[in-house]
Motif scaffolding. Structure first.
Motif, PDB file in Angstrom:
ATOM      1  N   ILE A   1      -2.006   0.901  -6.002  1.00  0.00           N
ATOM      2  CA  ILE A   1      -2.304   0.756  -7.222  1.00  0.00           C
ATOM      3  C   ILE A   1      -1.678  -0.208  -8.054  1.00  0.00           C
ATOM      4  N   VAL A   2      -2.452  -1.373  -8.606  1.00  0.00           N
ATOM      5  CA  VAL A   2      -1.848  -2.437  -9.124  1.00  0.00           C
ATOM      6  C   VAL A   2      -1.974  -2.496 -10.494  1.00  0.00           C
ATOM      7  N   ASP A   3      -0.993  -2.517 -11.473  1.00  0.00           N
ATOM      8  CA  ASP A   3      -1.281  -2.683 -13.019  1.00  0.00           C
ATOM      9  C   ASP A   3      -0.935  -4.037 -13.291  1.00  0.00           C
ATOM     10  N   PRO A   4      -1.802  -4.895 -13.565  1.00  0.00           N
ATOM     11  CA  PRO A   4      -1.759  -6.250 -13.870  1.00  0.00           C
ATOM     12  C   PRO A   4      -1.150  -6.458 -15.177  1.00  0.00           C
ATOM     13  N   VAL A   5      -1.262  -5.633 -16.077  1.00  0.00           N
ATOM     14  CA  VAL A   5      -0.614  -5.817 -17.163  1.00  0.00           C
ATOM     15  C   VAL A   5       0.829  -5.800 -17.444  1.00  0.00           C
ATOM     16  N   HIS A   6       1.306  -4.592 -16.683  1.00  0.00           N
ATOM     17  CA  HIS A   6       2.812  -4.342 -16.821  1.00  0.00           C
ATOM     18  C   HIS A   6       3.385  -4.952 -15.480  1.00  0.00           C
TER      19      HIS A   6
ATOM     20  N   GLU B   1       0.873  10.717   4.806  1.00  0.00           N
ATOM     21  CA  GLU B   1       1.887  11.320   5.547  1.00  0.00           C
ATOM     22  C   GLU B   1       1.453  12.792   5.642  1.00  0.00           C
ATOM     23  N   ASN B   2       1.100  13.350   6.603  1.00  0.00           N
ATOM     24  CA  ASN B   2       0.451  14.731   6.913  1.00  0.00           C
ATOM     25  C   ASN B   2      -0.665  15.016   5.672  1.00  0.00           C
ATOM     26  N   ASN B   3      -1.780  14.195   5.776  1.00  0.00           N
ATOM     27  CA  ASN B   3      -2.813  14.470   4.779  1.00  0.00           C
ATOM     28  C   ASN B   3      -2.514  14.295   3.493  1.00  0.00           C
ATOM     29  N   GLU B   4      -1.572  13.677   2.902  1.00  0.00           N
ATOM     30  CA  GLU B   4      -1.002  13.662   1.606  1.00  0.00           C
ATOM     31  C   GLU B   4      -0.321  12.398   1.439  1.00  0.00           C
ATOM     32  N   TYR B   5      -0.702  11.788   0.125  1.00  0.00           N
ATOM     33  CA  TYR B   5      -0.140  10.534  -0.217  1.00  0.00           C
ATOM     34  C   TYR B   5       1.313  10.999  -0.735  1.00  0.00           C
ATOM     35  N   LYS B   6       2.342   9.986   0.066  1.00  0.00           N
ATOM     36  CA  LYS B   6       3.776  10.058  -0.395  1.00  0.00           C
ATOM     37  C   LYS B   6       3.933   8.715  -1.388  1.00  0.00           C
ATOM     38  N   HIS B   7       4.289   8.889  -2.631  1.00  0.00           N
ATOM     39  CA  HIS B   7       4.726   7.767  -3.310  1.00  0.00           C
ATOM     40  C   HIS B   7       5.848   7.191  -2.729  1.00  0.00           C
ATOM     41  N   VAL B   8       5.836   5.864  -2.252  1.00  0.00           N
ATOM     42  CA  VAL B   8       6.816   4.970  -1.767  1.00  0.00           C
ATOM     43  C   VAL B   8       7.552   4.549  -2.862  1.00  0.00           C
ATOM     44  N   GLY B   9       7.028   4.156  -3.947  1.00  0.00           N
ATOM     45  CA  GLY B   9       7.754   3.541  -4.823  1.00  0.00           C
ATOM     46  C   GLY B   9       7.081   2.629  -5.790  1.00  0.00           C
ATOM     47  N   ILE B  10       7.719   2.251  -7.050  1.00  0.00           N
ATOM     48  CA  ILE B  10       6.910   1.150  -7.980  1.00  0.00           C
ATOM     49  C   ILE B  10       7.677   0.185  -7.675  1.00  0.00           C
ATOM     50  N   PHE B  11       7.119  -0.964  -7.472  1.00  0.00           N
ATOM     51  CA  PHE B  11       7.753  -2.374  -7.305  1.00  0.00           C
ATOM     52  C   PHE B  11       7.190  -3.360  -8.452  1.00  0.00           C
ATOM     53  N   ALA B  12       8.100  -4.057  -8.956  1.00  0.00           N
ATOM     54  CA  ALA B  12       7.809  -5.039 -10.064  1.00  0.00           C
ATOM     55  C   ALA B  12       8.654  -6.340  -9.822  1.00  0.00           C
ATOM     56  N   ASN B  13       8.518  -7.574 -10.705  1.00  0.00           N
ATOM     57  CA  ASN B  13       9.144  -8.521 -10.770  1.00  0.00           C
ATOM     58  C   ASN B  13       9.302  -9.334  -9.609  1.00  0.00           C
TER      59      ASN B  13
END
Length: 189
Positions: free
Chosen positions: A139-144, A153-165
């Motif tokens: 999910i890309v937030d172009p404003v921020h 993983e195991n039929n559920e999304y694991k949040h790997v992280g938020i990346f920026a800059n």
């Protein structure tokens, strides 16, 4: 463009509405896909597509942008009652690629947020992609200028992280691919 005056819409009926009409139907609800995305959205779309496309040359996976995706895998347009139009999809099974749509869950999806789609992308589509078995969802937030990365993983999304800059984002789908965000969130002209 007004929404069709009905509660349900099949993909076959949608195709009869014409090429200038763009809807998504998710869990029986019809979503209008206009207006067109802004310049920042388009810029991020082009830059991400370029990075992925350069990497995937001579590989078996295929990148497509803004194409209809029928997650259920149903091939008959008269029986399809749900489809989405992600910003970017990567499909590694060529049998899922049809002339005008993807039939079945892509391996990788990117949605670029806009004011009118943020809630749908973060909640409704998130759950549908997870349920359908999409292996990786960004999910890309172009404003921020940030990217949220989710891996199935195991039929559920694991949040790997938020990346920026100036960070690099590792693409889980491909062992040897990282996307440098300084190439994605470039200065506007």
């Amino acid at each position: 463009m007004e929404l069709p005056n009905k509660n349900t819409l099949t993909y076959a009926e949608y195709l009869q509405l014409g090429e200038d009409v763009q809807y998504e139907v998710i869990d029986g609800k019809i979503y209008n896909m206009s207006p067109s995305p802004n310049v920042k959205h388009q810029s991020v779309l082009v830059e991400l597509s370029t990075e992925f496309n350069m990497y995937m040359r001579n590989k078996s996976c295929r990148l497509l942008v803004e194409i209809d995706v029928c997650l259920s895998g149903e091939d008959d347009p008269n029986k399809v009652d749900e489809w989405l139009r992600p910003d970017i999809v990567i499909v590694c099974d060529k049998n899922k690629i049809h002339e005008n749509r993807i039939v079945g869950a892509p391996d990788f999806i990117v949605e670029i947020l806009s004011k009118s789609t943020a809630k749908i992308d973060k909640l409704v589509k998130f759950h549908r992609y997870q349920q359908a078995g999409v292996k990786e969802y960004w999910i890309v937030d172009p404003v921020h200028e940030i990217i949220d990365v989710y891996v199935l993983e195991n039929n559920e999304y694991k949040h790997v992280g938020i990346f920026a800059n100036d960070e690099k984002v590792k693409v889980s789908l491909f062992e040897d691919l990282s996307i440098d965000l300084k190439n994605i969130f470039r200065e506007e002209f």
